[in-house]
Design a protein around this motif. Structure first.
Motif, PDB file in Angstrom:
ATOM      1  N   LEU A   1      13.161  11.152  -7.491  1.00  0.00           N
ATOM      2  CA  LEU A   1      14.319  11.034  -6.537  1.00  0.00           C
ATOM      3  C   LEU A   1      13.480  10.925  -5.097  1.00  0.00           C
ATOM      4  N   ARG A   2      13.085  11.837  -4.654  1.00  0.00           N
ATOM      5  CA  ARG A   2      12.129  11.876  -3.365  1.00  0.00           C
ATOM      6  C   ARG A   2      11.445  10.547  -3.190  1.00  0.00           C
ATOM      7  N   CYS A   3      10.527  10.341  -4.230  1.00  0.00           N
ATOM      8  CA  CYS A   3       9.655   9.190  -4.166  1.00  0.00           C
ATOM      9  C   CYS A   3      10.509   7.819  -4.306  1.00  0.00           C
ATOM     10  N   LEU A   4      11.781   7.791  -4.651  1.00  0.00           N
ATOM     11  CA  LEU A   4      12.631   6.732  -4.728  1.00  0.00           C
ATOM     12  C   LEU A   4      13.196   6.658  -3.343  1.00  0.00           C
ATOM     13  N   HIS A   5      13.405   7.554  -2.542  1.00  0.00           N
ATOM     14  CA  HIS A   5      13.827   7.483  -1.031  1.00  0.00           C
ATOM     15  C   HIS A   5      12.624   6.928  -0.418  1.00  0.00           C
ATOM     16  N   GLU A   6      11.505   7.434  -0.673  1.00  0.00           N
ATOM     17  CA  GLU A   6      10.393   6.884   0.243  1.00  0.00           C
ATOM     18  C   GLU A   6      10.105   5.599   0.132  1.00  0.00           C
TER      19      GLU A   6
ATOM     20  N   GLN B   1      10.423  -0.163   2.081  1.00  0.00           N
ATOM     21  CA  GLN B   1      10.855  -1.471   1.928  1.00  0.00           C
ATOM     22  C   GLN B   1      11.888  -1.608   3.096  1.00  0.00           C
ATOM     23  N   THR B   2      12.651  -0.727   3.544  1.00  0.00           N
ATOM     24  CA  THR B   2      13.485  -0.980   4.813  1.00  0.00           C
ATOM     25  C   THR B   2      12.707  -1.387   5.861  1.00  0.00           C
ATOM     26  N   THR B   3      11.634  -0.590   5.999  1.00  0.00           N
ATOM     27  CA  THR B   3      10.555  -1.017   7.170  1.00  0.00           C
ATOM     28  C   THR B   3      10.030  -2.264   6.953  1.00  0.00           C
ATOM     29  N   TYR B   4       9.644  -2.714   6.057  1.00  0.00           N
ATOM     30  CA  TYR B   4       9.241  -4.005   5.728  1.00  0.00           C
ATOM     31  C   TYR B   4       9.942  -5.182   6.061  1.00  0.00           C
ATOM     32  N   TYR B   5      11.133  -5.085   5.432  1.00  0.00           N
ATOM     33  CA  TYR B   5      12.224  -6.257   5.708  1.00  0.00           C
ATOM     34  C   TYR B   5      12.528  -6.255   7.401  1.00  0.00           C
ATOM     35  N   ALA B   6      12.498  -5.033   7.946  1.00  0.00           N
ATOM     36  CA  ALA B   6      12.861  -4.926   9.340  1.00  0.00           C
ATOM     37  C   ALA B   6      11.816  -5.707  10.041  1.00  0.00           C
ATOM     38  N   GLN B   7      10.593  -5.423   9.800  1.00  0.00           N
ATOM     39  CA  GLN B   7       9.365  -5.952  10.279  1.00  0.00           C
ATOM     40  C   GLN B   7       9.375  -7.578  10.262  1.00  0.00           C
ATOM     41  N   CYS B   8       9.782  -7.845   8.930  1.00  0.00           N
ATOM     42  CA  CYS B   8       9.822  -9.462   8.715  1.00  0.00           C
ATOM     43  C   CYS B   8      11.047 -10.187   9.734  1.00  0.00           C
TER      44      CYS B   8
ATOM     45  N   PRO C   1       3.241   8.509  -8.423  1.00  0.00           N
ATOM     46  CA  PRO C   1       3.954   9.494  -9.083  1.00  0.00           C
ATOM     47  C   PRO C   1       4.485   9.179 -10.357  1.00  0.00           C
ATOM     48  N   LEU C   2       4.857   8.032 -10.502  1.00  0.00           N
ATOM     49  CA  LEU C   2       5.610   7.366 -11.660  1.00  0.00           C
ATOM     50  C   LEU C   2       4.328   7.399 -12.890  1.00  0.00           C
ATOM     51  N   ARG C   3       3.216   6.718 -12.375  1.00  0.00           N
ATOM     52  CA  ARG C   3       2.279   6.691 -13.245  1.00  0.00           C
ATOM     53  C   ARG C   3       1.476   8.254 -13.834  1.00  0.00           C
ATOM     54  N   ASN C   4       1.557   9.230 -12.697  1.00  0.00           N
ATOM     55  CA  ASN C   4       1.130  10.390 -13.042  1.00  0.00           C
ATOM     56  C   ASN C   4       2.177  11.188 -14.164  1.00  0.00           C
ATOM     57  N   PHE C   5       3.373  11.046 -13.754  1.00  0.00           N
ATOM     58  CA  PHE C   5       4.364  11.363 -14.800  1.00  0.00           C
ATOM     59  C   PHE C   5       3.866  11.050 -16.363  1.00  0.00           C
ATOM     60  N   LEU C   6       3.874   9.647 -16.341  1.00  0.00           N
ATOM     61  CA  LEU C   6       3.576   9.059 -17.675  1.00  0.00           C
ATOM     62  C   LEU C   6       2.131   9.404 -18.440  1.00  0.00           C
ATOM     63  N   GLU C   7       1.161   9.394 -17.417  1.00  0.00           N
ATOM     64  CA  GLU C   7      -0.047   9.912 -18.150  1.00  0.00           C
ATOM     65  C   GLU C   7      -0.593  11.160 -18.125  1.00  0.00           C
ATOM     66  N   GLY C   8       0.188  12.004 -17.494  1.00  0.00           N
ATOM     67  CA  GLY C   8       0.071  13.652 -17.258  1.00  0.00           C
ATOM     68  C   GLY C   8       1.167  14.345 -18.055  1.00  0.00           C
ATOM     69  N   ASP C   9       2.092  14.416 -17.334  1.00  0.00           N
ATOM     70  CA  ASP C   9       3.401  15.214 -17.843  1.00  0.00           C
ATOM     71  C   ASP C   9       3.933  14.899 -19.328  1.00  0.00           C
TER      72      ASP C   9
ATOM     73  N   HIS D   1       0.948  -1.264  -0.070  1.00  0.00           N
ATOM     74  CA  HIS D   1      -0.065  -0.085   0.156  1.00  0.00           C
ATOM     75  C   HIS D   1       0.760   1.121   0.069  1.00  0.00           C
ATOM     76  N   THR D   2       1.687   1.329   1.084  1.00  0.00           N
ATOM     77  CA  THR D   2       2.666   2.524   0.824  1.00  0.00           C
ATOM     78  C   THR D   2       3.423   2.669  -0.491  1.00  0.00           C
ATOM     79  N   ALA D   3       3.988   1.471  -0.976  1.00  0.00           N
ATOM     80  CA  ALA D   3       4.976   1.738  -2.012  1.00  0.00           C
ATOM     81  C   ALA D   3       3.993   1.976  -3.186  1.00  0.00           C
ATOM     82  N   SER D   4       2.625   1.696  -3.279  1.00  0.00           N
ATOM     83  CA  SER D   4       1.869   2.213  -4.443  1.00  0.00           C
ATOM     84  C   SER D   4       1.696   3.602  -4.288  1.00  0.00           C
TER      85      SER D   4
END
Length: 374
Positions: A229-234, A239-246, A143-151, A134-137
């Motif tokens: 770049l900001r979205c990639l950091h997020e 992903q780090t949080t997910y693997y840490a929880q696992c 944002p990636l889809r918005n760029f391809l379908e908008g800008d 959910h968070t990654a989506s």
């Protein structure tokens, strides 16, 4: 009605003129107005951004949802602007099966108890996976889809307009050239040349205006890179949080299974080694995995009497603790990340364990939690 017919005829004429100009350029029979090097670089960078964004988007979708049928279904729901139905994750489904198996096979038996514990862990893993998807989506895919379908659609539209303006400009240049050649032969009046020059000026103005609009949009790709770049950091953070929880869930599960009396009693197979290097000098390079119950005391090994343990005359080393470790029983030494302890091995000890000392406290410690210092 007459106006519409005239407009259709005019549009058809413009389309035909552009087609002729484009064809002659392809065959080298007409000159072509070239864009400056900076503009061409902007176009190349924009195309690369679009192509790699598409690839990263598609592969991230595969990562989050490996099932191609489910991806297609989600895509259709999005296109129909309908809410995607909630799905049970694979971990949650496995947890359900294990819980039902424990209920039928006997929840008070060693196997049933273990099934229940593992089912609880798998359920937590499934919930963590759902949160990650959910968070990654939201933070990355959208944002990636918005760029391809908008800008990108806007950029593509303006680039097509610029291409048409350039074809019109070059067609006007060709007409003016022909008009001047005809004038030189005295077959045309001066007003024909004037008309061609006027059309060229109008075409040049429209081309320059469209080129500036397109240039501004292409230069905006830099802002797109910053946003991605900001979205990639997020994405990395989620992903780090997910693997840490696992990792935490599985470490807790392993400790719980290790405390079941007699769970693995009667087996003659050696305990599975932790997921780490077999050499103590490289153990720090791997993520620690909690030791199994069988790893604490292999069959036939006598219980360790800490009060009788003395360090060898030589062979002690300093070690830095990489991760917190909670002692499973009184024979182990609890650890805190980044603290320094003294460690050494005793004859016949499991190679995945060492004796650790901190002040007047001592106990067994797992090698995978340590960085052995020179």
């Amino acid at each position: 009605m007459d106006f519409n017919m005239k407009k259709l005829a005019s549009d058809a004429g413009i389309f035909f003129t552009r087609a002729v100009q484009f064809t002659e350029e392809k065959f080298g029979q007409a000159e072509k107005t070239e864009l400056d090097a900076h503009f061409e670089n902007l176009l190349t960078r924009a195309d690369s951004t679009k192509n790699w964004t598409e690839k990263i988007l598609r592969q991230t979708e595969v990562l989050l949802q490996p099932n191609p049928s489910a991806r297609v279904e989600e895509f259709l729901y999005e296109k129909l602007d309908r809410k995607v139905p909630s799905r049970v994750t694979n971990g949650e489904l496995l947890a359900q099966y294990m819980a039902e198996a424990a209920s039928e096979l006997g929840p008070t038996t060693p196997y049933g108890k273990t099934l229940i514990k593992v089912a609880e862990a798998e359920k937590r893993l499934g919930a963590a996976e759902r949160d990650f998807i959910h968070t990654a989506s939201i933070n990355f895919l959208t944002p990636l889809r918005n760029f391809l379908e908008g800008d990108w659609k806007t950029i593509s539209k303006e680039r097509r307009l610029l291409q048409n303006r350039r074809l019109d400009l070059d067609a006007c240049k060709a007409r003016l050239k022909k008009a001047k050649a005809a004038e030189a032969k005295a077959t045309l009046w001066n007003d024909e040349v004037d008309k061609a020059e006027q059309e060229l000026r109008v075409a040049q103005t429209e081309f320059d205006r469209q080129a500036e609009v397109t240039r501004l949009l292409l230069e905006g790709i830099s802002s797109t890179h910053v946003n991605h770049l900001r979205c990639l950091h997020e994405f990395v953070e989620s992903q780090t949080t997910y693997y840490a929880q696992c990792y935490r869930h599985m470490l807790d599960l392993q400790k719980q299974l290790g405390r079941f009396p007699g769970t693995f009693v009667g087996t003659t197979e050696p305990a599975s080694p932790p997921l780490s290097s077999t050499s103590p000098t490289t153990a720090a390079a791997t993520m620690p995995v909690g030791p199994s119950a069988a790893g604490l005391a292999p069959p036939g090994e006598a219980a360790l009497r800490l009060e009788e343990v003395t360090p060898p005359a030589s062979g002690t080393r300093k070690a830095r603790v990489l991760y917190d470790y909670e002692a499973a029983d009184s024979s182990e030494l609890a650890l805190l990340a980044d603290e320094l302890i003294t460690v050494y091995s005793l004859p016949g000890m499991d190679p995945d364990w060492l004796i650790g000392e901190r002040g007047n406290k001592k106990g067994k410690v797992p090698v995978t939690y340590l960085e052995l210092l020179s």
